[in-house]
Structure formats: structure tokens, C-alpha cells
Design a protein around this motif. Structure first.
Motif, PDB file in Angstrom:
ATOM      1  N   LEU A 276       0.843  -1.184   0.000  1.00  0.00           N
ATOM      2  CA  LEU A 276       0.000   0.000   0.000  1.00  0.00           C
ATOM      3  C   LEU A 276       0.884   1.242   0.000  1.00  0.00           C
ATOM      4  CD1 LEU A 276      -2.636  -1.160   2.638  1.00  0.00           C
ATOM      5  CD2 LEU A 276      -2.991  -0.950   0.174  1.00  0.00           C
ATOM      6  N   GLU A 277       0.339   2.335  -0.512  1.00  0.00           N
ATOM      7  CA  GLU A 277       1.145   3.541  -0.703  1.00  0.00           C
ATOM      8  C   GLU A 277       1.555   4.171   0.623  1.00  0.00           C
ATOM      9  OE1 GLU A 277       1.178   7.472  -3.599  1.00  0.00           O
ATOM     10  OE2 GLU A 277      -0.679   6.365  -3.298  1.00  0.00           O
ATOM     11  N   TYR A 278       2.705   4.743   0.627  1.00  0.00           N
ATOM     12  CA  TYR A 278       3.212   5.501   1.774  1.00  0.00           C
ATOM     13  C   TYR A 278       4.061   6.641   1.228  1.00  0.00           C
ATOM     14  CZ  TYR A 278       7.500   2.786   0.854  1.00  0.00           C
ATOM     15  OH  TYR A 278       8.616   2.211   0.251  1.00  0.00           O
ATOM     16  N   PRO A 279       4.211   7.747   1.941  1.00  0.00           N
ATOM     17  CA  PRO A 279       3.707   8.067   3.274  1.00  0.00           C
ATOM     18  C   PRO A 279       2.340   8.743   3.274  1.00  0.00           C
ATOM     19  CG  PRO A 279       5.211   9.775   2.588  1.00  0.00           C
ATOM     20  CD  PRO A 279       5.167   8.778   1.458  1.00  0.00           C
ATOM     21  N   VAL A 280       1.707   8.862   2.091  1.00  0.00           N
ATOM     22  CA  VAL A 280       0.346   9.394   2.017  1.00  0.00           C
ATOM     23  C   VAL A 280      -0.515   8.333   1.353  1.00  0.00           C
ATOM     24  CG1 VAL A 280      -1.149  11.190   1.070  1.00  0.00           C
ATOM     25  CG2 VAL A 280       1.158  11.790   1.862  1.00  0.00           C
ATOM     26  N   ARG A 281      -1.568   7.914   2.045  1.00  0.00           N
ATOM     27  CA  ARG A 281      -2.410   6.814   1.557  1.00  0.00           C
ATOM     28  C   ARG A 281      -3.846   7.309   1.448  1.00  0.00           C
ATOM     29  NH1 ARG A 281      -1.292   1.521   4.826  1.00  0.00           N
ATOM     30  NH2 ARG A 281       0.707   1.902   3.783  1.00  0.00           N
ATOM     31  N   MET A 283      -7.736   7.357   1.256  1.00  0.00           N
ATOM     32  CA  MET A 283      -8.835   6.516   1.740  1.00  0.00           C
ATOM     33  C   MET A 283     -10.129   7.269   1.480  1.00  0.00           C
ATOM     34  SD  MET A 283      -7.273   5.029   5.338  1.00  0.00           S
ATOM     35  CE  MET A 283      -8.617   3.840   5.470  1.00  0.00           C
ATOM     36  N   GLY A 284     -10.650   7.113   0.277  1.00  0.00           N
ATOM     37  CA  GLY A 284     -11.826   7.883  -0.103  1.00  0.00           C
ATOM     38  C   GLY A 284     -11.500   9.356  -0.130  1.00  0.00           C
ATOM     39  N   GLY A 285     -12.308  10.165   0.562  1.00  0.00           N
ATOM     40  CA  GLY A 285     -12.061  11.601   0.618  1.00  0.00           C
ATOM     41  C   GLY A 285     -11.076  12.000   1.684  1.00  0.00           C
ATOM     42  N   GLN A 286     -10.561  11.042   2.431  1.00  0.00           N
ATOM     43  CA  GLN A 286      -9.584  11.320   3.479  1.00  0.00           C
ATOM     44  C   GLN A 286      -8.234  10.721   3.111  1.00  0.00           C
ATOM     45  OE1 GLN A 286     -11.797   9.491   6.741  1.00  0.00           O
ATOM     46  NE2 GLN A 286     -12.405  11.505   7.503  1.00  0.00           N
ATOM     47  N   ARG A 287      -7.208  11.194   3.807  1.00  0.00           N
ATOM     48  CA  ARG A 287      -5.863  10.653   3.588  1.00  0.00           C
ATOM     49  C   ARG A 287      -5.278  10.184   4.918  1.00  0.00           C
ATOM     50  NH1 ARG A 287      -2.221  15.028   0.469  1.00  0.00           N
ATOM     51  NH2 ARG A 287      -2.219  15.843   2.603  1.00  0.00           N
ATOM     52  N   LEU A 288      -4.658   9.024   4.906  1.00  0.00           N
ATOM     53  CA  LEU A 288      -3.868   8.577   6.034  1.00  0.00           C
ATOM     54  C   LEU A 288      -2.444   9.049   5.778  1.00  0.00           C
ATOM     55  CD1 LEU A 288      -4.065   5.035   7.618  1.00  0.00           C
ATOM     56  CD2 LEU A 288      -1.924   6.281   7.469  1.00  0.00           C
ATOM     57  N   VAL A 289      -1.940   9.922   6.642  1.00  0.00           N
ATOM     58  CA  VAL A 289      -0.621  10.516   6.426  1.00  0.00           C
ATOM     59  C   VAL A 289       0.339  10.061   7.515  1.00  0.00           C
ATOM     60  CG1 VAL A 289      -1.528  12.508   5.172  1.00  0.00           C
ATOM     61  CG2 VAL A 289      -1.263  12.637   7.658  1.00  0.00           C
ATOM     62  N   MET A 290       1.606   9.958   7.148  1.00  0.00           N
ATOM     63  CA  MET A 290       2.632   9.395   8.027  1.00  0.00           C
ATOM     64  C   MET A 290       3.819  10.351   8.120  1.00  0.00           C
ATOM     65  SD  MET A 290       2.438   5.690   6.125  1.00  0.00           S
ATOM     66  CE  MET A 290       0.861   5.151   5.462  1.00  0.00           C
ATOM     67  N   PRO A 291       3.709  11.398   8.918  1.00  0.00           N
ATOM     68  CA  PRO A 291       4.749  12.434   8.957  1.00  0.00           C
ATOM     69  C   PRO A 291       6.119  11.966   9.445  1.00  0.00           C
ATOM     70  CG  PRO A 291       2.691  13.248   9.896  1.00  0.00           C
ATOM     71  CD  PRO A 291       2.542  11.775   9.739  1.00  0.00           C
ATOM     72  N   VAL A 292       6.181  10.881  10.226  1.00  0.00           N
ATOM     73  CA  VAL A 292       7.477  10.432  10.760  1.00  0.00           C
ATOM     74  C   VAL A 292       7.914   9.126  10.091  1.00  0.00           C
ATOM     75  CG1 VAL A 292       7.257  11.629  12.957  1.00  0.00           C
ATOM     76  CG2 VAL A 292       6.332   9.313  12.735  1.00  0.00           C
ATOM     77  N   TRP A 293       7.518   8.923   8.860  1.00  0.00           N
ATOM     78  CA  TRP A 293       7.760   7.648   8.180  1.00  0.00           C
ATOM     79  C   TRP A 293       9.241   7.353   7.981  1.00  0.00           C
ATOM     80  CZ3 TRP A 293       9.576   6.927   2.994  1.00  0.00           C
ATOM     81  CH2 TRP A 293       9.855   8.112   2.307  1.00  0.00           C
ATOM     82  N   ARG A 294      10.079   8.353   7.912  1.00  0.00           N
ATOM     83  CA  ARG A 294      11.513   8.138   7.719  1.00  0.00           C
ATOM     84  C   ARG A 294      12.290   8.016   9.032  1.00  0.00           C
ATOM     85  NH1 ARG A 294      13.833   9.522   2.880  1.00  0.00           N
ATOM     86  NH2 ARG A 294      15.657  10.325   3.968  1.00  0.00           N
ATOM     87  N   VAL A 295      11.616   8.254  10.150  1.00  0.00           N
ATOM     88  CA  VAL A 295      12.298   8.343  11.439  1.00  0.00           C
ATOM     89  C   VAL A 295      12.393   6.954  12.085  1.00  0.00           C
ATOM     90  CG1 VAL A 295      12.286   9.424  13.720  1.00  0.00           C
ATOM     91  CG2 VAL A 295      11.380  10.666  11.731  1.00  0.00           C
ATOM     92  N   PRO A 296      13.583   6.535  12.544  1.00  0.00           N
ATOM     93  CA  PRO A 296      13.689   5.244  13.240  1.00  0.00           C
ATOM     94  C   PRO A 296      12.982   5.293  14.588  1.00  0.00           C
ATOM     95  CG  PRO A 296      15.777   6.427  13.366  1.00  0.00           C
ATOM     96  CD  PRO A 296      14.895   7.213  12.430  1.00  0.00           C
ATOM     97  N   LYS A 297      12.475   4.157  15.018  1.00  0.00           N
ATOM     98  CA  LYS A 297      11.703   4.109  16.256  1.00  0.00           C
ATOM     99  C   LYS A 297      12.528   4.563  17.458  1.00  0.00           C
ATOM    100  CE  LYS A 297       8.466   1.302  18.859  1.00  0.00           C
ATOM    101  NZ  LYS A 297       7.572   2.469  18.930  1.00  0.00           N
ATOM    102  N   LEU A 298      13.818   4.248  17.478  1.00  0.00           N
ATOM    103  CA  LEU A 298      14.662   4.669  18.593  1.00  0.00           C
ATOM    104  C   LEU A 298      14.651   6.182  18.778  1.00  0.00           C
ATOM    105  CD1 LEU A 298      17.871   2.434  18.474  1.00  0.00           C
ATOM    106  CD2 LEU A 298      16.240   2.640  20.358  1.00  0.00           C
ATOM    107  N   LEU A 299      14.647   6.920  17.678  1.00  0.00           N
ATOM    108  CA  LEU A 299      14.656   8.378  17.775  1.00  0.00           C
ATOM    109  C   LEU A 299      13.314   8.894  18.285  1.00  0.00           C
ATOM    110  CD1 LEU A 299      16.227  10.982  17.344  1.00  0.00           C
ATOM    111  CD2 LEU A 299      15.408  11.028  14.988  1.00  0.00           C
ATOM    112  N   LEU A 300      12.220   8.266  17.868  1.00  0.00           N
ATOM    113  CA  LEU A 300      10.911   8.675  18.377  1.00  0.00           C
ATOM    114  C   LEU A 300      10.810   8.414  19.878  1.00  0.00           C
ATOM    115  CD1 LEU A 300       8.669   7.321  15.486  1.00  0.00           C
ATOM    116  CD2 LEU A 300       9.251   9.704  15.949  1.00  0.00           C
TER     117      LEU A 300
END
Length: 396
Positions: A276-281, A283-300
Motif C-alpha cells: 500500500l502507498e506511503y507516506p500518504v495513503r 482513503m476515499g475523501g480522506q488521507r492517512l498521512v505518516m509524517p514520521v515515516w523516515r524516522v527510526p523508532k529509537l529516535l521517536l
């Protein structure tokens, strides 16, 4: 013991009880080498789990031979694990650079919570600017864990207050009251509009005809208790869609990090599916967005380390074997070689540009389906949802 490769050889002292332990300590893949027991002029292949105690009784020495013409000096450091003279405080990260002599050098750094939050905020700001999320308005779920907490900090710095709202769900061990308390404290400190939904309040919001307890029991009978996290994900996404529609905010932000997406990507591709598409997916008239998609979990997690640790200590032990394997492999990529996972994520995004799998909206169930949803599985899910939700009231 002698390690041989195309540019020479080196005599080393065994590290750990087996050949495999020695190779791993040297940051060398076990499948890239064949070990041999040498006795006089006889040379016999041995498996990497061979113990040195056993070999000492039957062999003169051990030869470990590289199977490829790999220039190790250019990709791994000669001193991969130097001894620290002082205790460093902070979350540690490594990178590998090429020195002036062409050899690999390891660069190490530690990051404080303040530095981590600034780094994540910059990533979120760039994402928001590139995708127009501020103009569209944003709903996001905050769990009290590292990913969504760090996302909250970044979104607060990137969007006007009237274009941002957050929510937290509580339900048994799936989404705990303690996690909701942490999320409330964080959002209050940041000045983010935030609502906590108890099971009763959530059932009313989602238009349920039964209770969350009844829905959870039905879900467990159908999919097993190991799939409990998928139940939580379903509820969080459905809640975000309903709130987004109510507020006329069309972006739904989630704290999907680098390893989250790598796990999903690896699982889909190794099973022969388009991801499925990332970092913007869409979903009908809405979008599922992933602003921290490049960030490793350790940094979060480094943004709010105490909150993150509490969140992990509250986790239940249930999940599927496939989900465990996907995350294990995703985290192994950067562990094997720094930033390799990010390179794969960037490369696969380019590879599938314009060819990502699409989602199909089913109005009778008010869910978005992938092509993997078989007629039998769709009917089973439809029956479950019909028992607990009012039909014909789409939230998209």
C-alpha cells in the motif's frame, strides 16, 4: 583461528562459545563464511554453531573463509566496538562513512530528548509543508507511547491550533488508562485539543448497537486473541475517520515510523503482494498521512524516554507470529548496516510509484478493503460488523 578473505587474512582470538558468536562479534554475516576444522593436512567443513571446546579436542585450528570478493575494509570499521571510557547519556546512533584512505569509519552520536524532539519536529514540518496537511486539517490518535507522543510534538509545531485535534481510546489492556493519562499530560503541556474516549463514549461515537466488550469477544472468537492489536488498530482508524468527518479535517495522521513501514513492506512483498502507498495513503475523501515515516523508532522513543518505557512495560504479550517476524526483520536491516532500512524504504517507494496497491471502499461495511480480501473473509467480517454497528451510516 584464522579469518581469510580476498585481501588477506587475520589471526583472531575466539569470541564467545561458537564460530557464529565470533563472526557476529566482528559484524560479519555467518552465511558469508565457511568454517573449516584443520588437523594436519586434513580440512573439513564445520557448521557455525560448532563450539570451540569441542574443536580444541579434535582440531589443530579453525579457518573461516569468506565466500565472496568482499572488500570488508570499505564497508565495516576495523574497530566496530571500541571501549567507552565514560558513560554516555542519551540514545545512541551509528553511521558509517568513508575515510580519506577509503576505509570505513564508524561515527557515533548520542541524542538527548530535547535534540530528538527538534529532529523529529523538523521531519514533521517538512512533511506538512510538502503535503499540505495544515490546509486540510489533521486528526491524530495519541497512545501515550513513543511514536504518537513524538508526532504530537511535531504536529503542534507545524499546524495552527484550530487545524489540529487529538484523541485517545481506552479499553482493557489493549489501550490502558495509564497510557491515556500520559497522552493527556502531553497534549495539555503542548496545548493540543485532546479527547479521551472511554469504551462507553467510544461506542456512542461510532454508532455501535452493542458494547465494546461484546465486539471484542466476537472479534476474538473470529481471529484469536493473538490478533488483539489489529482490533485496536481498527478502532483507532475508525475513530479518526469519524472525527475527521465531524471536523471537516481530511488528513488522519499516524505515527508510523521507519520500521513500521518496513515491516509492512517486507510482509507484503515477500508474500507476492503490491504494498500500500506511503507516506500518504488515500482513503476515499480522506488521507492517512505518516509524517514520521523516515524516522527510526529509537529516535521517536528518545523524545520522551520515560513515557516510552512505561508504555512498553504495560504491553500485553499477545501478537501473531507473522507480525513478530515482520518487525524482527525490519529492525534487523539498520542493525546489520546503519540506514540500510531507510535506503530500502526510499528505493521501494520509487519502484512502486504509480503502482502501489489501491484500497476499495465497501459502503455496506464502512471499511476500506485491499485486493487480498477474499469473498469468504469479507462475508465473515460483514457479519461481525453487522452485529455491532448500525449499517448504512458510512463515516468516510
Amino acid at each position: 583461528m584464522v579469518v581469510e578473505h580476498v585481501t588477506g587474512e587475520m589471526a583472531i582470538e575466539p569470541i564467545g562459545p561458537t564460530v557464529a558468536h565470533t563472526l557476529r562479534a566482528l559484524q560479519l554475516p555467518t552465511t558469508l563464511f565457511q568454517a573449516y576444522a584443520v588437523t594436519g593436512t586434513d580440512l573439513t567443513p564445520i557448521p557455525p554453531w560448532s563450539t570451540y571446546d569441542t574443536l580444541r579436542a579434535s582440531a589443530d585450528h579453525v579457518v573461516i573463509r569468506a565466500l565472496r570478493n568482499t572488500l570488508f575494509d570499505t564497508i565495516i570499521s576495523h574497530d566496530p566496538h571500541p571501549t567507552a571510557e565514560t558513560v554516555e547519556l542519551g540514545t545512541g546512533f551509528e553511521s558509517i562513512v568513508q575515510g580519506s584512505d577509503g576505509r570505513a569509519e564508524v561515527k557515533r552520536s548520542t541524542v538527548t530528548p530535547e535534540q530528538a524532539r527538534r529532529m523529529v519536529s523538523e521531519q514533521v514540518k517538512t512533511f506538512v509543508q510538502e503535503t499540505g496537511t495544515a490546509e486540510r486539517g489533521c486528526v491524530f490518535g495519541v497512545s501515550g507511547g513513543g511514536d504518537s507522543n513524538a508526532l504530537a510534538y511535531g504536529l503542534k509545531e507545524s499546524l495552527p491550533a484550530d487545524r489540529l485535534t487529538a484523541f485517545t481510546l481506552t479499553f482493557r489492556d489493549v489501550m490502558t488508562d495509564a497510557a491515556a493519562d500520559r497522552a493527556s499530560v502531553l497534549c495539555q503541556d503542548l496545548g493540543i485539543e485532546h479527547t479521551v474516549y472511554t469504551p462507553e463514549r467510544l461506542a456512542a461515537l461510532l454508532g455501535m448497537t452493542t458494547s465494546l466488550d461484546a465486539f471484542f469477544a466476537d472479534f476474538g472468537r473470529a481471529f484469536g486473541h493473538e490478533a488483539v492489536h489489529f482490533f485496536g488498530t481498527f478502532l483507532i482508524l475508525k475513530t479518526a475517520r469519524v472525527l475527521g468527518q465531524a471536523r471537516a479535517f481530511s488528513d488522519l495522521a499516524f505515527g508510523y515510523n521507519r520500521e513500521d513501514l518496513l515491516a509492512e513492506l517486507l510482509f507484503m512483498v515477500m508474500n507476492g503482494h503490491q504494498p500500500l502507498e506511503y507516506p500518504v495513503r488515500q482513503m476515499g475523501g480522506q488521507r492517512l498521512v505518516m509524517p514520521v515515516w523516515r524516522v527510526p523508532k529509537l529516535l521517536l522513543d528518545a523524545c520522551h524516554p520515560a513515557f516510552s518505557l512505561e508504555n512498553y512495560r504495560e504491553r500485553d504479550p499477545h501478537t501473531t507470529r507473522q507480525r513478530s517476524l515482520a518487525f524482527y526483520l525490519a529492525h534487523s536491516l539498520d542493525s546489520a548496516y546503519p540506514s540500510f532500512g531507510l535506503s530500502l524504504l526510499d528505493g521501494m517507494r520509487r519502484t512502486f510509484a504509480g503502482r502501489f496497491a489501491s484500497l476499495h471502499y465497501d459502503e455496506t461495511m464502512d471499511v476500506h478493503l485491499t485486493v487480498q480480501a477474499t469473498p469468504e473473509r469479507r462475508e465473515m467480517v460483514r457479519q461481525i460488523l453487522d452485529r455491532h454497528f448500525r449499517s448504512g451510516e458510512p463515516s468516510h
